[in-house]
Design a protein around this motif. Structure first.
Motif, PDB file in Angstrom:
ATOM      1  N   ILE A 268      -2.805   3.334  -9.021  1.00 52.84           N
ATOM      2  CA  ILE A 268      -2.694   2.711  -7.698  1.00 52.84           C
ATOM      3  C   ILE A 268      -4.063   2.235  -7.222  1.00 52.84           C
ATOM      4  O   ILE A 268      -4.201   1.137  -6.663  1.00 52.84           O
ATOM      5  CB  ILE A 268      -2.079   3.700  -6.692  1.00 52.84           C
ATOM      6  CG1 ILE A 268      -0.605   3.932  -7.021  1.00 52.84           C
ATOM      7  CG2 ILE A 268      -2.231   3.184  -5.259  1.00 52.84           C
ATOM      8  CD1 ILE A 268       0.054   5.012  -6.195  1.00 52.84           C
ATOM      9  N   GLU A 269      -5.092   3.043  -7.453  1.00 48.40           N
ATOM     10  CA  GLU A 269      -6.451   2.655  -7.066  1.00 48.40           C
ATOM     11  C   GLU A 269      -6.872   1.373  -7.778  1.00 48.40           C
ATOM     12  O   GLU A 269      -7.465   0.474  -7.167  1.00 48.40           O
ATOM     13  CB  GLU A 269      -7.428   3.783  -7.393  1.00 48.40           C
ATOM     14  CG  GLU A 269      -8.862   3.494  -6.986  1.00 48.40           C
ATOM     15  CD  GLU A 269      -9.792   4.646  -7.293  1.00 48.40           C
ATOM     16  OE1 GLU A 269     -11.029   4.445  -7.175  1.00 48.40           O
ATOM     17  OE2 GLU A 269      -9.304   5.733  -7.671  1.00 48.40           O
ATOM     18  N   TYR A 270      -6.543   1.271  -9.076  1.00 49.64           N
ATOM     19  CA  TYR A 270      -6.887   0.058  -9.820  1.00 49.64           C
ATOM     20  C   TYR A 270      -6.136  -1.146  -9.265  1.00 49.64           C
ATOM     21  O   TYR A 270      -6.721  -2.215  -9.049  1.00 49.64           O
ATOM     22  CB  TYR A 270      -6.566   0.226 -11.303  1.00 49.64           C
ATOM     23  CG  TYR A 270      -6.837  -1.044 -12.088  1.00 49.64           C
ATOM     24  CD1 TYR A 270      -8.128  -1.343 -12.547  1.00 49.64           C
ATOM     25  CD2 TYR A 270      -5.832  -1.975 -12.326  1.00 49.64           C
ATOM     26  CE1 TYR A 270      -8.390  -2.519 -13.223  1.00 49.64           C
ATOM     27  CE2 TYR A 270      -6.083  -3.157 -13.007  1.00 49.64           C
ATOM     28  CZ  TYR A 270      -7.364  -3.422 -13.449  1.00 49.64           C
ATOM     29  OH  TYR A 270      -7.626  -4.598 -14.108  1.00 49.64           O
ATOM     30  N   VAL A 271      -4.834  -0.999  -9.041  1.00 47.85           N
ATOM     31  CA  VAL A 271      -4.026  -2.107  -8.527  1.00 47.85           C
ATOM     32  C   VAL A 271      -4.582  -2.600  -7.193  1.00 47.85           C
ATOM     33  O   VAL A 271      -4.734  -3.816  -6.981  1.00 47.85           O
ATOM     34  CB  VAL A 271      -2.553  -1.680  -8.368  1.00 47.85           C
ATOM     35  CG1 VAL A 271      -1.757  -2.724  -7.594  1.00 47.85           C
ATOM     36  CG2 VAL A 271      -1.915  -1.456  -9.739  1.00 47.85           C
ATOM     37  N   GLU A 272      -4.893  -1.681  -6.310  1.00 45.13           N
ATOM     38  CA  GLU A 272      -5.401  -2.076  -4.999  1.00 45.13           C
ATOM     39  C   GLU A 272      -6.762  -2.756  -5.102  1.00 45.13           C
ATOM     40  O   GLU A 272      -7.075  -3.658  -4.323  1.00 45.13           O
ATOM     41  CB  GLU A 272      -5.471  -0.852  -4.088  1.00 45.13           C
ATOM     42  CG  GLU A 272      -4.081  -0.322  -3.716  1.00 45.13           C
ATOM     43  CD  GLU A 272      -4.137   0.921  -2.854  1.00 45.13           C
ATOM     44  OE1 GLU A 272      -5.211   1.589  -2.829  1.00 45.13           O
ATOM     45  OE2 GLU A 272      -3.113   1.244  -2.216  1.00 45.13           O
ATOM     46  N   SER A 273      -7.559  -2.369  -6.089  1.00 48.05           N
ATOM     47  CA  SER A 273      -8.883  -2.989  -6.255  1.00 48.05           C
ATOM     48  C   SER A 273      -8.778  -4.449  -6.688  1.00 48.05           C
ATOM     49  O   SER A 273      -9.698  -5.236  -6.451  1.00 48.05           O
ATOM     50  CB  SER A 273      -9.705  -2.204  -7.284  1.00 48.05           C
ATOM     51  OG  SER A 273      -9.233  -2.433  -8.612  1.00 48.05           O
ATOM     52  N   GLN A 274      -7.658  -4.820  -7.311  1.00 47.21           N
ATOM     53  CA  GLN A 274      -7.472  -6.191  -7.785  1.00 47.21           C
ATOM     54  C   GLN A 274      -6.980  -7.125  -6.687  1.00 47.21           C
ATOM     55  O   GLN A 274      -7.007  -8.354  -6.846  1.00 47.21           O
ATOM     56  CB  GLN A 274      -6.484  -6.211  -8.961  1.00 47.21           C
ATOM     57  CG  GLN A 274      -6.925  -5.400 -10.156  1.00 47.21           C
ATOM     58  CD  GLN A 274      -8.303  -5.813 -10.664  1.00 47.21           C
ATOM     59  OE1 GLN A 274      -8.490  -6.944 -11.097  1.00 47.21           O
ATOM     60  NE2 GLN A 274      -9.252  -4.887 -10.613  1.00 47.21           N
ATOM     61  N   LYS A 275      -6.499  -6.564  -5.591  1.00 41.17           N
ATOM     62  CA  LYS A 275      -6.092  -7.331  -4.401  1.00 41.17           C
ATOM     63  C   LYS A 275      -5.026  -8.392  -4.680  1.00 41.17           C
ATOM     64  O   LYS A 275      -4.994  -9.447  -4.057  1.00 41.17           O
ATOM     65  CB  LYS A 275      -7.317  -7.981  -3.745  1.00 41.17           C
ATOM     66  CG  LYS A 275      -8.403  -6.995  -3.357  1.00 41.17           C
ATOM     67  CD  LYS A 275      -9.532  -7.644  -2.588  1.00 41.17           C
ATOM     68  CE  LYS A 275     -10.663  -6.667  -2.300  1.00 41.17           C
ATOM     69  NZ  LYS A 275     -10.218  -5.479  -1.561  1.00 41.17           N
ATOM     70  N   CYS A 276      -4.166  -8.097  -5.651  1.00 35.62           N
ATOM     71  CA  CYS A 276      -3.034  -8.989  -5.954  1.00 35.62           C
ATOM     72  C   CYS A 276      -1.710  -8.403  -5.483  1.00 35.62           C
ATOM     73  O   CYS A 276      -0.794  -9.146  -5.117  1.00 35.62           O
ATOM     74  CB  CYS A 276      -2.954  -9.248  -7.458  1.00 35.62           C
ATOM     75  SG  CYS A 276      -4.342 -10.145  -8.149  1.00 35.62           S
ATOM     76  N   PHE A 277      -1.610  -7.066  -5.524  1.00 34.07           N
ATOM     77  CA  PHE A 277      -0.350  -6.394  -5.212  1.00 34.07           C
ATOM     78  C   PHE A 277      -0.571  -5.255  -4.221  1.00 34.07           C
ATOM     79  O   PHE A 277      -1.649  -4.651  -4.169  1.00 34.07           O
ATOM     80  CB  PHE A 277       0.267  -5.788  -6.484  1.00 34.07           C
ATOM     81  CG  PHE A 277       0.636  -6.782  -7.541  1.00 34.07           C
ATOM     82  CD1 PHE A 277       1.859  -7.432  -7.515  1.00 34.07           C
ATOM     83  CD2 PHE A 277      -0.251  -7.062  -8.575  1.00 34.07           C
ATOM     84  CE1 PHE A 277       2.199  -8.349  -8.500  1.00 34.07           C
ATOM     85  CE2 PHE A 277       0.080  -7.981  -9.564  1.00 34.07           C
ATOM     86  CZ  PHE A 277       1.304  -8.632  -9.522  1.00 34.07           C
ATOM     87  N   THR A 278       0.462  -4.977  -3.463  1.00 33.12           N
ATOM     88  CA  THR A 278       0.521  -3.724  -2.725  1.00 33.12           C
ATOM     89  C   THR A 278       1.216  -2.706  -3.630  1.00 33.12           C
ATOM     90  O   THR A 278       2.041  -3.080  -4.468  1.00 33.12           O
ATOM     91  CB  THR A 278       1.326  -3.865  -1.432  1.00 33.12           C
ATOM     92  OG1 THR A 278       2.674  -4.260  -1.736  1.00 33.12           O
ATOM     93  CG2 THR A 278       0.698  -4.912  -0.516  1.00 33.12           C
ATOM     94  N   ALA A 279       0.884  -1.438  -3.471  1.00 32.25           N
ATOM     95  CA  ALA A 279       1.476  -0.384  -4.297  1.00 32.25           C
ATOM     96  C   ALA A 279       1.928   0.751  -3.392  1.00 32.25           C
ATOM     97  O   ALA A 279       1.146   1.263  -2.591  1.00 32.25           O
ATOM     98  CB  ALA A 279       0.465   0.118  -5.332  1.00 32.25           C
ATOM     99  N   GLU A 280       3.188   1.146  -3.534  1.00 33.35           N
ATOM    100  CA  GLU A 280       3.759   2.172  -2.663  1.00 33.35           C
ATOM    101  C   GLU A 280       4.536   3.191  -3.485  1.00 33.35           C
ATOM    102  O   GLU A 280       5.409   2.826  -4.279  1.00 33.35           O
ATOM    103  CB  GLU A 280       4.692   1.527  -1.645  1.00 33.35           C
ATOM    104  CG  GLU A 280       5.377   2.512  -0.718  1.00 33.35           C
ATOM    105  CD  GLU A 280       6.413   1.862   0.191  1.00 33.35           C
ATOM    106  OE1 GLU A 280       6.919   2.563   1.084  1.00 33.35           O
ATOM    107  OE2 GLU A 280       6.720   0.671  -0.021  1.00 33.35           O
ATOM    108  N   VAL A 281       4.221   4.468  -3.290  1.00 32.21           N
ATOM    109  CA  VAL A 281       5.004   5.534  -3.911  1.00 32.21           C
ATOM    110  C   VAL A 281       6.270   5.724  -3.083  1.00 32.21           C
ATOM    111  O   VAL A 281       6.207   6.004  -1.887  1.00 32.21           O
ATOM    112  CB  VAL A 281       4.214   6.854  -3.974  1.00 32.21           C
ATOM    113  CG1 VAL A 281       5.096   7.982  -4.503  1.00 32.21           C
ATOM    114  CG2 VAL A 281       2.973   6.700  -4.845  1.00 32.21           C
TER     115      VAL A 281
END
Length: 306
Positions: A268-281
């Motif tokens: 999730i940290e990686y995904v958010e760092s790319q600023k392309c997607f939101t990530a939700e558990v």
């Protein structure tokens, strides 16, 4: 870094499960070099087991809500491949045979565990079939990609729900030939108008292939694929280049994978760092090593090029 499994998880004993996930120290350097050197070009797989071979498979019945899926019992398939000459000649893969001979469930970059049904694959189907309020995923009439499919349970479930097309991807061509396609054949009747496609190879090459074809998906599913942070970039690239503007990615994974550094928080940290997607558990499964379902949507400010 290597990532080798030789275990049946002990849900009642976290310490035993932790030991089972740790890589073997004596094999770490060798496998790590192979992982970096081995890239498998993405390609479409069109040759599969014939009825003579599949008639030797033993099967299981798995229930997901109102759906019952018939699947190959992969717990016994490894021995069948090693002992039956007809299977050996069909699955002519030194890497696959070597992994089975050494009783390794996964060797990163060599054999990616597709002959084992992992817990998170079943978690993903249970999530899709439970229709959680506010999180239900529309499958009917959709184009769907399952990454690292192995047995292909999530993709096959989508077929049963009226998906327009389901594309199955696995690192190992032999897994698609022996298991994925067989499971799809068991469960998809001729009356169900769903187009299935099978793609092997690594994700970096897959991303290039799908871009070249201008192939877009409404839903991308993946389970047990975020164990190694080294692969986050290539996995994210497939999401970014192949998901529709309003599409959704559903990831099922463990909160951590011993010895390799991967897990849900780091992903999730990686995904958010790319600023392309939101990530939700959106769902957590309690276990000695907890498991989670994560939904990814494109950020409104970054809809992608599709």
């Amino acid at each position: 870094m290597s990532f080798l499994f030789n275990f049946t998880p002990d849900e009642d004993d976290p310490e035993k499960e932790a030991d089972a996930f740790r890589p073997r120290e004596d094999e770490a350097n060798t496998v790590h070099k192979k992982t970096r050197a081995t890239l498998s070009e993405a390609k479409e797989v069109t040759k599969f087991c014939d009825e003579e071979l599949t008639s030797k498979f033993e099967s299981l019945q798995l229930e997901f809500g109102q759906q019952c899926l018939k699947v190959v019992d992969t717990r016994k398939l490894g021995n069948l491949i090693l002992k039956d000459e007809k299977f050996r000649s069909f699955a002519d893969s030194k890497n696959l045979v070597a992994a089975l001979s050494s009783n390794s469930d996964l060797v990163a970059g060599i054999y990616e565990g597709g002959l084992k049904m992992w817990e998170c694959g079943e978690d993903l189907v249970h999530f899709l079939s439970s229709h959680p309020v506010g999180q239900a995923i529309e499958l009917k009439g959709k184009f769907i990609l399952e990454l690292g499919c192995g047995a292909g349970l999530p993709g096959i479930y989508c077929c049963s729900c009226g998906a327009k097309a389901v594309h199955f991807q696995d690192f190992n061509e032999e897994v698609l030939q022996l298991v994925t396609h067989t499971n799809a054949t068991y469960n998809i009747t001729e009356s169900k108008e769903v187009k299935c496609r099978y793609l092997s190879g690594d994700w970096s090459s897959l991303s290039q292939l799908l871009q070249k074809e201008k192939q877009i998906y409404d839903v991308i599913l993946t389970a047990e694929t975020i164990y190694s942070p080294e692969n986050y970039s290539s996995l994210h690239d497939v999401f970014h280049t192949s998901l529709s503007a309003n599409g959704v990615v559903v990831v099922a994974a463990k909160v951590y994978y011993f010895g390799v550094g991967g897990g849900t928080d780091g992903f999730i940290e990686y995904v958010e760092s790319q600023k392309c997607f939101t990530a939700e558990v959106v769902h957590t499964i309690k276990a000695a090593v907890p498991r989670k379902i994560i939904l990814l949507h494109r950020q409104k400010s970054n809809p992608g090029s599709r």
